[in-house]
Design a protein around this motif. Structure first.
Motif, PDB file in Angstrom:
ATOM      1  N   GLN A   7      26.878  56.152 102.816  1.00 59.68           N
ATOM      2  CA  GLN A   7      25.769  56.868 103.474  1.00 59.68           C
ATOM      3  C   GLN A   7      24.878  57.582 102.455  1.00 59.68           C
ATOM      4  OE1 GLN A   7      25.114  56.642 106.777  1.00 59.68           O
ATOM      5  NE2 GLN A   7      26.800  55.183 106.742  1.00 59.68           N
ATOM      6  N   GLY A   8      25.143  57.351 101.168  1.00 64.55           N
ATOM      7  CA  GLY A   8      24.333  58.009 100.132  1.00 64.55           C
ATOM      8  C   GLY A   8      24.748  59.438  99.847  1.00 64.55           C
ATOM      9  N   LYS A   9      25.979  59.774 100.262  1.00 68.64           N
ATOM     10  CA  LYS A   9      26.459  61.142 100.093  1.00 68.64           C
ATOM     11  C   LYS A   9      27.544  61.195  99.015  1.00 68.64           C
ATOM     12  CE  LYS A   9      27.608  65.005 103.064  1.00 68.64           C
ATOM     13  NZ  LYS A   9      27.764  65.510 104.416  1.00 68.64           N
ATOM     14  N   VAL A  10      27.557  62.272  98.230  1.00 61.78           N
ATOM     15  CA  VAL A  10      28.569  62.422  97.175  1.00 61.78           C
ATOM     16  C   VAL A  10      29.335  63.738  97.353  1.00 61.78           C
ATOM     17  CG1 VAL A  10      27.419  60.937  95.481  1.00 61.78           C
ATOM     18  CG2 VAL A  10      26.831  63.371  95.589  1.00 61.78           C
ATOM     19  N   PHE A  11      30.530  63.827  96.732  1.00 61.19           N
ATOM     20  CA  PHE A  11      31.429  64.956  97.035  1.00 61.19           C
ATOM     21  C   PHE A  11      30.864  66.319  96.657  1.00 61.19           C
ATOM     22  CE2 PHE A  11      34.166  66.075  93.171  1.00 61.19           C
ATOM     23  CZ  PHE A  11      33.392  65.385  92.247  1.00 61.19           C
ATOM     24  N   VAL A  12      30.016  66.372  95.641  1.00 60.76           N
ATOM     25  CA  VAL A  12      29.468  67.691  95.265  1.00 60.76           C
ATOM     26  C   VAL A  12      28.486  68.227  96.321  1.00 60.76           C
ATOM     27  CG1 VAL A  12      29.797  67.281  92.781  1.00 60.76           C
ATOM     28  CG2 VAL A  12      27.569  66.798  93.817  1.00 60.76           C
ATOM     29  N   ASP A  13      28.038  67.359  97.232  1.00 63.17           N
ATOM     30  CA  ASP A  13      27.149  67.814  98.321  1.00 63.17           C
ATOM     31  C   ASP A  13      27.849  68.853  99.209  1.00 63.17           C
ATOM     32  OD1 ASP A  13      25.430  65.892  97.345  1.00 63.17           O
ATOM     33  OD2 ASP A  13      25.641  64.520  99.038  1.00 63.17           O
ATOM     34  N   TYR A  14      29.192  68.847  99.199  1.00 64.04           N
ATOM     35  CA  TYR A  14      29.948  69.780 100.043  1.00 64.04           C
ATOM     36  C   TYR A  14      30.123  71.156  99.410  1.00 64.04           C
ATOM     37  CZ  TYR A  14      31.258  65.782 102.921  1.00 64.04           C
ATOM     38  OH  TYR A  14      31.229  64.681 103.742  1.00 64.04           O
ATOM     39  N   LEU A  15      29.793  71.275  98.127  1.00 65.23           N
ATOM     40  CA  LEU A  15      30.057  72.532  97.422  1.00 65.23           C
ATOM     41  C   LEU A  15      28.908  73.520  97.609  1.00 65.23           C
ATOM     42  CD1 LEU A  15      31.363  70.969  94.078  1.00 65.23           C
ATOM     43  CD2 LEU A  15      32.677  71.566  96.138  1.00 65.23           C
ATOM     44  N   SER A  16      29.216  74.800  97.399  1.00 67.51           N
ATOM     45  CA  SER A  16      28.159  75.818  97.433  1.00 67.51           C
ATOM     46  C   SER A  16      27.225  75.550  96.253  1.00 67.51           C
ATOM     47  CB  SER A  16      28.774  77.210  97.298  1.00 67.51           C
ATOM     48  OG  SER A  16      29.294  77.374  95.986  1.00 67.51           O
ATOM     49  N   PRO A  17      25.952  75.997  96.348  1.00 68.71           N
ATOM     50  CA  PRO A  17      25.007  75.747  95.245  1.00 68.71           C
ATOM     51  C   PRO A  17      25.529  76.264  93.901  1.00 68.71           C
ATOM     52  CG  PRO A  17      23.848  76.568  97.174  1.00 68.71           C
ATOM     53  CD  PRO A  17      25.304  76.652  97.499  1.00 68.71           C
ATOM     54  N   LEU A  18      26.204  77.422  93.909  1.00 69.04           N
ATOM     55  CA  LEU A  18      26.717  78.007  92.659  1.00 69.04           C
ATOM     56  C   LEU A  18      27.807  77.124  92.070  1.00 69.04           C
ATOM     57  CD1 LEU A  18      26.761  80.376  90.644  1.00 69.04           C
ATOM     58  CD2 LEU A  18      28.549  81.415  92.066  1.00 69.04           C
ATOM     59  N   LYS A  19      28.769  76.764  92.917  1.00 64.74           N
ATOM     60  CA  LYS A  19      29.888  75.926  92.473  1.00 64.74           C
ATOM     61  C   LYS A  19      29.367  74.574  91.965  1.00 64.74           C
ATOM     62  CE  LYS A  19      34.027  75.060  91.755  1.00 64.74           C
ATOM     63  NZ  LYS A  19      35.291  74.580  92.060  1.00 64.74           N
ATOM     64  N   ARG A  20      28.375  74.033  92.702  1.00 65.17           N
ATOM     65  CA  ARG A  20      27.813  72.734  92.324  1.00 65.17           C
ATOM     66  C   ARG A  20      27.127  72.811  90.966  1.00 65.17           C
ATOM     67  NH1 ARG A  20      25.554  71.220  97.036  1.00 65.17           N
ATOM     68  NH2 ARG A  20      23.676  72.385  96.605  1.00 65.17           N
ATOM     69  N   HIS A  44      35.775  60.045 101.527  1.00 69.70           N
ATOM     70  CA  HIS A  44      34.967  60.128 100.302  1.00 69.70           C
ATOM     71  C   HIS A  44      34.183  58.828 100.082  1.00 69.70           C
ATOM     72  CE1 HIS A  44      34.642  61.284  95.824  1.00 69.70           C
ATOM     73  NE2 HIS A  44      34.245  60.039  95.858  1.00 69.70           N
ATOM     74  N   GLU A  45      34.883  57.685 100.216  1.00 70.62           N
ATOM     75  CA  GLU A  45      34.217  56.394  99.968  1.00 70.62           C
ATOM     76  C   GLU A  45      33.208  56.056 101.069  1.00 70.62           C
ATOM     77  OE1 GLU A  45      34.577  55.543  97.060  1.00 70.62           O
ATOM     78  OE2 GLU A  45      36.478  56.551  96.635  1.00 70.62           O
ATOM     79  N   MET A  46      33.528  56.419 102.318  1.00 71.74           N
ATOM     80  CA  MET A  46      32.567  56.168 103.406  1.00 71.74           C
ATOM     81  C   MET A  46      31.311  57.008 103.209  1.00 71.74           C
ATOM     82  SD  MET A  46      34.903  55.583 106.810  1.00 71.74           S
ATOM     83  CE  MET A  46      33.470  55.266 107.874  1.00 71.74           C
ATOM     84  N   ASP A  47      31.459  58.219 102.682  1.00 74.63           N
ATOM     85  CA  ASP A  47      30.284  59.039 102.362  1.00 74.63           C
ATOM     86  C   ASP A  47      29.349  58.315 101.392  1.00 74.63           C
ATOM     87  OD1 ASP A  47      30.858  61.224 103.948  1.00 74.63           O
ATOM     88  OD2 ASP A  47      31.481  62.534 102.303  1.00 74.63           O
ATOM     89  N   HIS A  48      29.936  57.683 100.352  1.00 73.64           N
ATOM     90  CA  HIS A  48      29.103  56.959  99.376  1.00 73.64           C
ATOM     91  C   HIS A  48      28.204  55.941 100.085  1.00 73.64           C
ATOM     92  CE1 HIS A  48      30.346  58.299  95.428  1.00 73.64           C
ATOM     93  NE2 HIS A  48      31.627  58.082  95.661  1.00 73.64           N
TER      94      HIS A  48
END
Ligand code: NI
Length: 183
Positions: A155-168, A149-153
């Motif tokens: 790279q400019g990435k956040v955890f909601v990027d992994y969710l489906s558009p509806l869930k997000r 999770h922290e390594m994603d940050h």
């Protein structure tokens, strides 16, 4: 990253000394890619100390430099309940990852919302400490979630990027609502 509320409440109080401001989604600066650290000096040590203070005070279990608007590859984590698990990773890179797990994640840049995310179960990460010394972190389970999770940050990435558009979109509406309630 943030843990469950029960866990968060168990974190000891830490007096604010050098608290950094945490950027909140959708701040576009959260999308910045961090640069490698090349200078291991007193300023880096102070920055890491401030990151720990900020993380413990929030309270959270992980914080990436990106979240405090410093775009250098630095992250801190502590998933223990008594500050015995403090780790700082400078210039982390994944050497190996395998397996799969689903873990309910939160994030200090998304206060009050949580979502299940799929991640590797086990990761082996090479990093440097604040003195520039290389080490390898071999972890699985929640700590593996936290480091990914922290390594994603960074790279400019956040955890909601992994969710489906509806869930997000449901989750982001909830985030808006929480903000209005606390305003
Ligand atoms: Ni986060």
């Amino acid at each position: 990253m943030t843990a469950s509320l029960a866990f968060a409440a168990a974190q000891p109080h830490f007096p604010p000394m050098a608290l950094l401001t945490i950027l909140e989604f959708p701040d576009p600066r959260l999308r910045t890619k961090a640069q490698p650290v090349t200078v291991f000096d007193a300023a880096l040590k102070q920055f890491v100390a401030d990151m720990f203070e900020t993380m413990y005070a929030a309270p959270g279990v992980g914080l990436a430099a990106t979240q405090v608007n410093v775009h250098q590859q630095v992250l801190v984590m502590d998933m223990s309940e008594d500050k015995s698990g403090a780790m700082a990773l400078v210039n982390p890179r994944i050497l190996e990852k395998d397996g799969e797990q689903v873990f309910q994640e939160g994030c200090l840049s998304f206060p009050g919302i949580y979502a299940d995310v799929d991640r590797a179960l086990h990761v082996k990460v090479a990093a440097q400490d604040v003195d520039g010394k290389e080490f390898v972190l071999d972890v699985e389970g929640p700590l593996a979630v936290c480091v990914q999770h922290e390594m994603d940050h960074l790279q400019g990435k956040v955890f909601v990027d992994y969710l489906s558009p509806l869930k997000r979109s449901m989750l982001l509406k909830k985030l808006d609502k929480k903000r209005k309630q606390s305003a």
